[in-house]
Design a protein around this motif. Structure first.
Motif, PDB file in Angstrom:
ATOM      1  N   CYS A   1      -2.390  -7.524  -0.553  1.00  9.38           N
ATOM      2  CA  CYS A   1      -3.576  -6.668  -0.551  1.00  9.38           C
ATOM      3  C   CYS A   1      -4.377  -6.867  -1.834  1.00  9.38           C
ATOM      4  O   CYS A   1      -3.867  -6.629  -2.928  1.00  9.38           O
TER       5      CYS A   1
ATOM      6  N   VAL B   1      -6.732  -5.151  -3.007  1.00  6.18           N
ATOM      7  CA  VAL B   1      -7.016  -3.886  -3.682  1.00  6.18           C
ATOM      8  C   VAL B   1      -5.827  -3.472  -4.537  1.00  6.18           C
ATOM      9  O   VAL B   1      -5.963  -3.121  -5.708  1.00  6.18           O
ATOM     10  N   CYS B   2      -4.633  -3.562  -3.956  1.00  5.69           N
ATOM     11  CA  CYS B   2      -3.420  -3.218  -4.700  1.00  5.69           C
ATOM     12  C   CYS B   2      -3.216  -4.165  -5.873  1.00  5.69           C
ATOM     13  O   CYS B   2      -2.705  -3.777  -6.918  1.00  5.69           O
TER      14      CYS B   2
ATOM     15  N   CYS C   1      -2.810  -3.421   4.510  1.00 10.11           N
ATOM     16  CA  CYS C   1      -2.349  -2.354   3.645  1.00 10.11           C
ATOM     17  C   CYS C   1      -3.242  -1.141   3.911  1.00 10.11           C
ATOM     18  O   CYS C   1      -4.454  -1.272   3.989  1.00 10.11           O
TER      19      CYS C   1
ATOM     20  N   HIS D   1      -4.927   2.254   2.849  1.00 13.49           N
ATOM     21  CA  HIS D   1      -5.288   3.021   1.664  1.00 13.49           C
ATOM     22  C   HIS D   1      -5.838   4.383   2.051  1.00 13.49           C
ATOM     23  O   HIS D   1      -6.500   4.535   3.072  1.00 13.49           O
TER      24      HIS D   1
HETATM   25 ZN   LIG Z   1      -3.417  -2.104  -0.849  1.00 11.08          ZN
END
Ligand SMILES: [Zn+2]
Ligand SMILES: [Zn+2]
Length: 80
Positions: free
Chosen positions: A4, A6-7, A58, A60
């Protein structure tokens, strides 16, 4: 381990609130495919769930600071 973006801090998850249009805050990853109220987690079970959900997306949790709207967004690493 998750791909992911973003993660991994490669990108910021910025989504407009569906209720008021304000930018929502990314509150981080949630485990929507596991029971958040589960008192315990068995290793074998979590392994099988990882296999089912895969590593391609993922989920969120998004919160709107303006109107308190809450929603979730599935980050698909193939789309970003
Ligand atoms: Zn994520
Ligand atoms: Zn809002």
């Amino acid at each position: 381990m998750t791909p992911c973006p973003v993660c991994n801090g490669l990108t910021n998850l910025v989504k407009d609130c569906p209720a008021c249009g304000s930018p929502m805050e990314d509150c981080g990853r949630i485990s929507s495919f596991t029971d958040p109220y589960g008192p315990y987690e068995e290793t074998a079970e979590s392994e099988s769930k990882n296999a089912v959900t895969g590593d391609s997306h993922c989920v969120h949790f998004l919160h709107c600071p303006n109107c308190d709207e809450n929603t979730s967004y599935i980050v698909n690493s193939d789309e970003i």
